[in-house]
Design a protein around this motif. Structure first.
Motif, PDB file in Angstrom:
ATOM      1  N   MET A 212       0.818  -1.204   0.000  1.00  0.00           N
ATOM      2  CA  MET A 212       0.000   0.000   0.000  1.00  0.00           C
ATOM      3  C   MET A 212       0.857   1.262   0.000  1.00  0.00           C
ATOM      4  SD  MET A 212      -3.226  -1.007   2.456  1.00  0.00           S
ATOM      5  CE  MET A 212      -4.102   0.453   1.865  1.00  0.00           C
ATOM      6  N   GLN A 213       0.382   2.253  -0.714  1.00  0.00           N
ATOM      7  CA  GLN A 213       1.030   3.563  -0.781  1.00  0.00           C
ATOM      8  C   GLN A 213      -0.046   4.621  -0.956  1.00  0.00           C
ATOM      9  OE1 GLN A 213       3.358   4.380  -4.303  1.00  0.00           O
ATOM     10  NE2 GLN A 213       4.613   5.926  -3.272  1.00  0.00           N
ATOM     11  N   GLY A 214      -0.033   5.626  -0.096  1.00  0.00           N
ATOM     12  CA  GLY A 214      -0.972   6.731  -0.231  1.00  0.00           C
ATOM     13  C   GLY A 214      -2.430   6.330  -0.229  1.00  0.00           C
ATOM     14  N   GLY A 215      -2.765   5.299   0.554  1.00  0.00           N
ATOM     15  CA  GLY A 215      -4.156   4.868   0.655  1.00  0.00           C
ATOM     16  C   GLY A 215      -4.626   3.968  -0.461  1.00  0.00           C
ATOM     17  N   ARG A 216      -3.706   3.503  -1.300  1.00  0.00           N
ATOM     18  CA  ARG A 216      -4.068   2.609  -2.402  1.00  0.00           C
ATOM     19  C   ARG A 216      -3.203   1.360  -2.398  1.00  0.00           C
ATOM     20  NH1 ARG A 216      -4.768   6.582  -7.722  1.00  0.00           N
ATOM     21  NH2 ARG A 216      -6.407   7.935  -6.849  1.00  0.00           N
ATOM     22  N   GLY A 228      11.885 -13.742  -3.842  1.00  0.00           N
ATOM     23  CA  GLY A 228      12.656 -13.964  -5.063  1.00  0.00           C
ATOM     24  C   GLY A 228      12.921 -12.710  -5.867  1.00  0.00           C
ATOM     25  N   GLY A 229      12.442 -11.564  -5.379  1.00  0.00           N
ATOM     26  CA  GLY A 229      12.683 -10.306  -6.080  1.00  0.00           C
ATOM     27  C   GLY A 229      11.861 -10.123  -7.338  1.00  0.00           C
ATOM     28  N   ARG A 230      10.775 -10.897  -7.472  1.00  0.00           N
ATOM     29  CA  ARG A 230       9.914 -10.767  -8.662  1.00  0.00           C
ATOM     30  C   ARG A 230       8.883  -9.670  -8.384  1.00  0.00           C
ATOM     31  NH1 ARG A 230      10.929 -16.185  -7.983  1.00  0.00           N
ATOM     32  NH2 ARG A 230       9.016 -16.536  -6.800  1.00  0.00           N
ATOM     33  N   ILE A 231       9.324  -8.433  -8.560  1.00  0.00           N
ATOM     34  CA  ILE A 231       8.575  -7.248  -8.143  1.00  0.00           C
ATOM     35  C   ILE A 231       8.466  -6.295  -9.331  1.00  0.00           C
ATOM     36  CG2 ILE A 231       8.663  -5.231  -6.619  1.00  0.00           C
ATOM     37  CD1 ILE A 231      10.272  -7.017  -4.675  1.00  0.00           C
ATOM     38  N   ASP A 232       7.297  -5.675  -9.480  1.00  0.00           N
ATOM     39  CA  ASP A 232       7.085  -4.733 -10.580  1.00  0.00           C
ATOM     40  C   ASP A 232       7.287  -3.279 -10.179  1.00  0.00           C
ATOM     41  OD1 ASP A 232       6.443  -6.799 -12.350  1.00  0.00           O
ATOM     42  OD2 ASP A 232       4.322  -6.757 -11.776  1.00  0.00           O
ATOM     43  N   ASP A 234       8.759   0.048  -8.235  1.00  0.00           N
ATOM     44  CA  ASP A 234       9.938   0.600  -7.562  1.00  0.00           C
ATOM     45  C   ASP A 234       9.659   0.870  -6.092  1.00  0.00           C
ATOM     46  OD1 ASP A 234      11.461   0.505  -9.864  1.00  0.00           O
ATOM     47  OD2 ASP A 234      11.044   2.587 -10.427  1.00  0.00           O
ATOM     48  N   TYR A 235       8.431   1.259  -5.775  1.00  0.00           N
ATOM     49  CA  TYR A 235       8.064   1.530  -4.384  1.00  0.00           C
ATOM     50  C   TYR A 235       8.286   0.296  -3.518  1.00  0.00           C
ATOM     51  CZ  TYR A 235       5.046   2.515  -0.349  1.00  0.00           C
ATOM     52  OH  TYR A 235       4.551   2.680   0.925  1.00  0.00           O
ATOM     53  N   THR A 236       7.899  -0.882  -4.021  1.00  0.00           N
ATOM     54  CA  THR A 236       8.101  -2.118  -3.275  1.00  0.00           C
ATOM     55  C   THR A 236       9.579  -2.419  -3.122  1.00  0.00           C
ATOM     56  OG1 THR A 236       6.020  -2.943  -4.214  1.00  0.00           O
ATOM     57  CG2 THR A 236       7.435  -4.547  -3.121  1.00  0.00           C
ATOM     58  N   ARG A 237      10.349  -2.183  -4.154  1.00  0.00           N
ATOM     59  CA  ARG A 237      11.802  -2.395  -4.061  1.00  0.00           C
ATOM     60  C   ARG A 237      12.413  -1.496  -2.992  1.00  0.00           C
ATOM     61  NH1 ARG A 237      11.153  -2.356  -9.756  1.00  0.00           N
ATOM     62  NH2 ARG A 237      11.327  -4.470 -10.625  1.00  0.00           N
ATOM     63  N   ASN A 238      11.957  -0.254  -2.932  1.00  0.00           N
ATOM     64  CA  ASN A 238      12.474   0.659  -1.920  1.00  0.00           C
ATOM     65  C   ASN A 238      12.093   0.209  -0.514  1.00  0.00           C
ATOM     66  OD1 ASN A 238      13.655   2.310  -3.850  1.00  0.00           O
ATOM     67  ND2 ASN A 238      11.845   3.633  -4.035  1.00  0.00           N
ATOM     68  N   LEU A 239      10.886  -0.364  -0.382  1.00  0.00           N
ATOM     69  CA  LEU A 239      10.490  -0.910   0.920  1.00  0.00           C
ATOM     70  C   LEU A 239      11.410  -2.055   1.336  1.00  0.00           C
ATOM     71  CD1 LEU A 239       6.579  -1.104   0.817  1.00  0.00           C
ATOM     72  CD2 LEU A 239       7.984   0.459   2.172  1.00  0.00           C
TER      73      LEU A 239
END
Length: 263
Positions: A212-216, A228-232, A234-239
């Protein structure tokens, strides 16, 4: 398969601030579902809205197919759904014994086997009957959180809402409480909806998660995808980078470098 917890296009507004903006999640029976994000992302607001503590401005929520309206929650809801809060110091009444605090929900719901349930709940969280007549100030933080978990279990719910259940505890105690929760879920076949800022905790505890980010909700993943780093996004990567303890590989210590201190 139908969801045991279903949230569709949920919005929550405080004054002029939109805390949740058309959020949708589905959680299936027996699953542990994680909600992650930075502070203010809306994850705890979503949990509290399900519990009836944050009134929705729009959208629908259903538990076991039954629609929840506004803040209204009846006794049947609280027999099925219980919440464990972040702060074990604030969630227990300081002037009541543990016995009285465990007895209160049983009295509200008219349970006639209170003695059996209290002993079973305390034993299940690893405390035992010797803790019944102590006061919260006589317990450690980990013991208080175990009492809070026992109180949530005493009505024998099918769903637990967990709002950062270990973040206020010492690191050495966190793993014990997480292992306890996992054992309880396995033994009772419970469904968890768990808020955490720590992606390592979520990867260990949860089958799927919503970021979640900014209520969404900005991304939905399985714990295997996350590990496994299968992430789309950038926000999740920063987390992942920011999340304390989320390291899949230890960094080598170069010769002459100081050894890292223990937490």
């Amino acid at each position: 398969m139908s969801a045991i917890v279903s949230v569709e296009n949920l919005s929550v507004v405080f004054d002029d601030f939109t805390a949740l903006d058309n959020v949708s999640i589905d959680v299936f029976a027996g699953e542990s579902f994680g909600l992650v994000g930075e502070s203010g992302s809306g994850k705890s607001t979503l949990l509290r809205s399900i519990a009836g503590l944050a009134p929705p401005a729009g959208g629908t929520m259903r538990i076991t197919g039954r629609e929840l309206r506004g803040r209204d929650r009846d006794k049947a809801f609280y027999r099925a759904v219980q919440m464990v809060f972040q702060d074990p110091y604030g969630s227990l009444h300081p002037r009541q014994t543990i016995d009285r605090q465990l007895m209160e929900p049983l009295a509200i719901h008219g349970a006639r086997d209170g003695e059996r349930r209290i002993l079973k709940a305390l034993d299940e969280v690893g405390l035992g009957s010797g803790f019944r007549f102590r006061y919260p100030h006589q317990l450690s933080g980990g013991q208080r959180q175990r009492v809070a978990i026992a109180r949530a279990l005493i009505l024998e719910p099918s769903i637990l809402l967990l709002d950062e259940p270990t973040s206020a505890l010492d690191a050495s105690v966190q793993a014990e409480v997480l292992n306890l929760l996992e054992q309880v879920r396995h033994d009772r076949k419970l469904t968890f909806v768990m808020v955490s800022h720590d992606l390592g905790v979520v990867t260990h505890m949860c089958d799927r998660l919503a970021v979640m980010q900014g209520g969404r909700v900005v991304e939905r993943l399985t714990s295997d995808d996350l590990a496994g780093g299968r992430i789309d996004e950038d926000y999740t990567r920063n987390l992942m980078v920011a999340s304390k303890g989320f390291r899949r590989h230890a960094e080598p210590i170069t010769q002459g470098a100081a050894s890292p201190s223990r937490p």
